[in-house]
Write an enzyme that holds these catalytic residues in place. Sequence first.
Site, PDB file in Angstrom:
ATOM      1  N   ASN A  63     -19.285 -94.736  49.962  1.00 29.44           N
ATOM      2  CA  ASN A  63     -19.657 -93.425  49.444  1.00 29.44           C
ATOM      3  C   ASN A  63     -21.142 -93.394  49.114  1.00 29.44           C
ATOM      4  OD1 ASN A  63     -18.768 -95.169  47.224  1.00 29.44           O
ATOM      5  ND2 ASN A  63     -18.925 -93.406  45.872  1.00 29.44           N
ATOM      6  N   GLU A  65     -23.662 -90.942  47.090  1.00 26.80           N
ATOM      7  CA  GLU A  65     -23.773 -89.800  46.190  1.00 26.80           C
ATOM      8  C   GLU A  65     -25.175 -89.203  46.208  1.00 26.80           C
ATOM      9  OE1 GLU A  65     -20.339 -91.248  43.046  1.00 26.80           O
ATOM     10  OE2 GLU A  65     -22.421 -91.236  42.365  1.00 26.80           O
ATOM     11  N   ALA A  67     -27.718 -86.359  43.634  1.00 20.73           N
ATOM     12  CA  ALA A  67     -27.805 -85.574  42.407  1.00 20.73           C
ATOM     13  C   ALA A  67     -27.276 -84.155  42.621  1.00 20.73           C
ATOM     14  CB  ALA A  67     -29.244 -85.537  41.899  1.00 20.73           C
ATOM     15  N   GLU A  76     -14.984 -92.844  53.731  1.00 21.36           N
ATOM     16  CA  GLU A  76     -14.203 -92.679  54.950  1.00 21.36           C
ATOM     17  C   GLU A  76     -14.989 -91.899  56.000  1.00 21.36           C
ATOM     18  OE1 GLU A  76     -13.338 -92.213  51.806  1.00 21.36           O
ATOM     19  OE2 GLU A  76     -11.157 -92.067  51.576  1.00 21.36           O
TER      20      GLU A  76
END
Length: 161
Positions: A63, A65, A67, A76
């Site tokens: 993953n 990320e 902000a 995935e």
Amino acid sequence: MPWKLALNTFFYVYDHENELDIDTFKLLLSARQAAENAYAPYSNFFVGAAILLENGAIVKGSNQENAAYPSGLCAERTAIFAAGSNYPTQKILMVAITAKRKNESLFLAANPCGACRQVLSEYENKQNQPIKVIMEAGNGKVYTCDSVNMLLPLKFSSGNL
């Protein structure tokens, strides 16, 4: 008069990872390695995915990320899009998914979100062959299913367009 539609979903539950066959276990280990590379400064929830292709290649994703939360991407999807970009003619045999919290060694239950289920389903349809799904279940347990269809039985596909 309405009628009932029965949808059956079957999962295999392994009480311990050492019950898995060697290829499935190796893929789960690859997903765990991928989780270590997650960029998760906001959730501190590190997710890893690993995909086994028919040529034996393993493609990892974690993953990522941001902000601006909608701009991030799940493990995935990073893995499956990398596989689709780098190995466009190779079929996907299996995908393994796992997760852990920052600064913890214990891997947790990890199930694909709805968007990831839809993307996995698209690739399963594209290749006209099931994709086995391996999910870390926490406490050393592992769940597997033989097809993404087990995770998304009433899926949206090109037939709905």
